[in-house]
Scaffold this active site. Structure first.
Site, PDB file in Angstrom:
ATOM      1  N   SER A   1      61.970  29.810  84.815  1.00  0.00           N
ATOM      2  CA  SER A   1      62.286  31.177  85.229  1.00  0.00           C
ATOM      3  C   SER A   1      62.854  32.030  84.103  1.00  0.00           C
ATOM      4  O   SER A   1      62.967  33.243  84.235  1.00  0.00           O
ATOM      5  CB  SER A   1      63.230  31.184  86.432  1.00  0.00           C
ATOM      6  OG  SER A   1      64.545  30.914  86.039  1.00  0.00           O
TER       7      SER A   1
ATOM      8  N   THR B   1      81.614  46.649  86.438  1.00  0.00           N
ATOM      9  CA  THR B   1      82.714  45.918  85.804  1.00  0.00           C
ATOM     10  C   THR B   1      82.272  44.562  85.237  1.00  0.00           C
ATOM     11  O   THR B   1      81.388  43.912  85.790  1.00  0.00           O
ATOM     12  CB  THR B   1      83.882  45.696  86.790  1.00  0.00           C
ATOM     13  OG1 THR B   1      84.860  44.857  86.173  1.00  0.00           O
ATOM     14  CG2 THR B   1      83.448  45.045  88.082  1.00  0.00           C
ATOM     15  N   GLN B   2      82.925  44.164  84.153  1.00  0.00           N
ATOM     16  CA  GLN B   2      82.675  42.830  83.598  1.00  0.00           C
ATOM     17  C   GLN B   2      83.336  41.746  84.450  1.00  0.00           C
ATOM     18  O   GLN B   2      83.020  40.567  84.315  1.00  0.00           O
ATOM     19  CB  GLN B   2      83.233  42.742  82.170  1.00  0.00           C
ATOM     20  CG  GLN B   2      82.463  43.585  81.173  1.00  0.00           C
ATOM     21  CD  GLN B   2      83.112  43.616  79.795  1.00  0.00           C
ATOM     22  OE1 GLN B   2      84.177  43.031  79.576  1.00  0.00           O
ATOM     23  NE2 GLN B   2      82.479  44.296  78.859  1.00  0.00           N
TER      24      GLN B   2
ATOM     25  N   THR C   1      74.749  35.625  92.222  1.00  0.00           N
ATOM     26  CA  THR C   1      74.813  35.420  90.788  1.00  0.00           C
ATOM     27  C   THR C   1      74.848  33.922  90.524  1.00  0.00           C
ATOM     28  O   THR C   1      75.437  33.188  91.321  1.00  0.00           O
ATOM     29  CB  THR C   1      76.094  36.159  90.288  1.00  0.00           C
ATOM     30  OG1 THR C   1      75.737  37.107  89.341  1.00  0.00           O
ATOM     31  CG2 THR C   1      77.174  35.294  89.831  1.00  0.00           C
TER      32      THR C   1
ATOM     33  N   ASP D   1      67.708  29.935  86.651  1.00  0.00           N
ATOM     34  CA  ASP D   1      68.257  30.798  85.590  1.00  0.00           C
ATOM     35  C   ASP D   1      68.143  32.287  85.904  1.00  0.00           C
ATOM     36  O   ASP D   1      69.072  33.044  85.638  1.00  0.00           O
ATOM     37  CB  ASP D   1      67.578  30.490  84.249  1.00  0.00           C
ATOM     38  CG  ASP D   1      68.001  29.129  83.707  1.00  0.00           C
ATOM     39  OD1 ASP D   1      68.988  28.566  84.221  1.00  0.00           O
ATOM     40  OD2 ASP D   1      67.344  28.637  82.777  1.00  0.00           O
TER      41      ASP D   1
ATOM     42  N   THR E   1      63.106  24.063  87.652  1.00  0.00           N
ATOM     43  CA  THR E   1      63.464  22.637  87.568  1.00  0.00           C
ATOM     44  C   THR E   1      62.988  21.834  88.768  1.00  0.00           C
ATOM     45  O   THR E   1      62.589  20.678  88.643  1.00  0.00           O
ATOM     46  CB  THR E   1      65.008  22.500  87.456  1.00  0.00           C
ATOM     47  OG1 THR E   1      65.409  23.149  86.270  1.00  0.00           O
ATOM     48  CG2 THR E   1      65.449  21.065  87.424  1.00  0.00           C
TER      49      THR E   1
HETATM   50  N1  ASP Z   1      65.454  26.652  83.199  1.00  0.00           N
HETATM   51  C1  ASP Z   1      65.222  26.387  84.601  1.00  0.00           C
HETATM   52  C2  ASP Z   1      64.607  27.618  85.229  1.00  0.00           C
HETATM   53  O1  ASP Z   1      65.307  28.561  85.472  1.00  0.00           O
HETATM   54  C3  ASP Z   1      66.502  26.019  85.253  1.00  0.00           C
HETATM   55  C4  ASP Z   1      66.389  25.709  86.731  1.00  0.00           C
HETATM   56  O2  ASP Z   1      65.381  25.792  87.363  1.00  0.00           O
HETATM   57  O3  ASP Z   1      67.416  25.309  87.290  1.00  0.00           O
HETATM   58  O4  ASP Z   1      63.429  27.629  85.466  1.00  0.00           O
END
Ligand code: ASP
Length: 349
Positions: free
Chosen positions: A62, A283-284, A170, A94, A17
């Site tokens: 990504s 673990t979840q 994460t 992502d 993004t």
């Molecule tokens: N869909 C985008 C990516 O992961 C989201 C981002 O960059 O925040 O490339």
């Protein structure tokens, strides 16, 4: 050894993004050329160190990342390792935590910063978080300690107010500017008026092990997640575990590492383990660790040959398996190494 030359940082643009622009027809965001990004951050020229740039031939969202892209990033870092003091990787959010985890294993003996950042809003937008993230990531990558050594000597994610260890991170929010967190490890730095590093949390290679950078390219993706839920069906689990070529499974279990005690389930798990598949238990829960001795439900999994993944994140667990199988290790060696911390990714008991 310290030198008087100006600090040099290499910025690698992979997409995401941060550099995207709206398609005039569909109005969907799509990756754009690096020049667009740089044009929007004239402040880079005000920094008291040099920044060079490298762009992926085809910048990507990504969500399309795979091990071949990780290889491309590692190759760029390897080629430029001795010429730069640090690296900033611009990346979509992502799958950023997967890339950060993968790079932490692929770059052995790293002693320079590899700071990954991106943004929730494109850098050309008025309220963008991209400019601040980019400038701060560059400053973190250029930071030195009082001996002139790099402050950060590992792969880390810089996002909004925090610097996180890459293989402990994460993505936890699709909306907030603070999009990343690390549930089982403190932040490496807090970003406020200044950048305040948590010295005790930073990774350092033990002195006797100080060697040259070693890169590993063989990521083996014959691995899969098995996410448990109440009611999971026998035929689906069997189908999963008998996938041709499958080498490793990251099993996401309940609470402290528990799964159903149904006979069919434990039998399928045991058969898979006996067939040489490495099954790692994580673990979840977003916070905490698996404790296979706490409940009979976790203990039985361990008796069936499942390896405890302690407090590994899903991203670190799956990329660590890819890395270990990519090294060509035997099943037994992979089982053992999954329980050792390789680059600060887990808390060993
Ligand atoms: N869909 C985008 C990516 O992961 C989201 C981002 O960059 O925040 O490339």
């Amino acid at each position: 050894m310290t030198s008087n030359r100006r600090t040099r940082i290499l910025m690698i643009y992979t997409g995401g993004t941060i550099g995207m622009i709206e398609n005039p027809v569909s109005h969907a965001l799509e990756p754009f050329h690096f020049d667009n990004l740089l044009k929007n951050v004239p402040k880079i020229s005000m920094l008291d160190f040099d920044v060079d740039t490298f762009q992926f031939e085809h910048p990507i969202d990504s969500s399309s990342m795979n091990p071949s892209h990780w290889t491309e990033i590692v190759k760029i870092i390897e080629k430029n390792y001795n010429s730069y003091d640090g690296f900033v990787v611009l990346h979509g959010t992502d799958t950023m935590a997967y890339t950060a985890s993968a790079l932490s294993f692929m770059l052995e003996n790293l002693s320079k910063p590899v700071i990954i950042t991106g943004s929730q809003l494109p850098i050309g937008e008025v309220r963008t978080d991209g400019e601040e993230n980019l400038i701060t990531a560059l400053q973190v990558a250029a930071a030195k300690d009082s001996c002139g050594k790099q402050m950060v000597q590992e792969v880390a994610i810089l996002f909004e107010s925090y610097l996180w260890r890459g293989n402990r991170s994460t993505k936890h929010s699709a909306n907030n500017f603070n999009a990343f967190t690390s549930n089982n490890y403190p932040c490496l730095a807090k970003i406020g008026l200044g950048i305040s590093f948590n010295d005790y949390a930073l990774l350092r290679i033990p002195k006797q092990k100080h060697e040259e950078l070693i890169v590993h390219y063989g990521m083996d993706n014959d691995v899969i997640y098995l996410d448990l839920f109440p009611g999971i069906k026998e035929e689906h689990v069997r189908h999963f575990l008998t996938t041709p070529g499958l080498k490793g499974v990251v099993m996401k279990t309940f609470g402290a590492g528990n799964g159903p005690t149904d006979e069919w389930f434990l039998k399928l798990i045991k058969e898979a383990v006996d067939n040489g598949i490495v099954i790692v238990n994580i673990t979840q829960c977003s916070n905490g660790s698996v404790h296979p001795f706490r409940y009979v439900t976790g203990y039985e999994l361990m008796q069936a040959g499942v390896v405890p993944g302690h407090d590994l994140t899903p991203e670190a667990a799956i990329t660590k398996m890819m890395y270990l199988f990519g090294l060509g290790l035997s099943t037994q060696e992979v089982r053992e190494k999954m329980e050792e911390s390789i680059s600060g990714e887990m808390t060993c008991c």
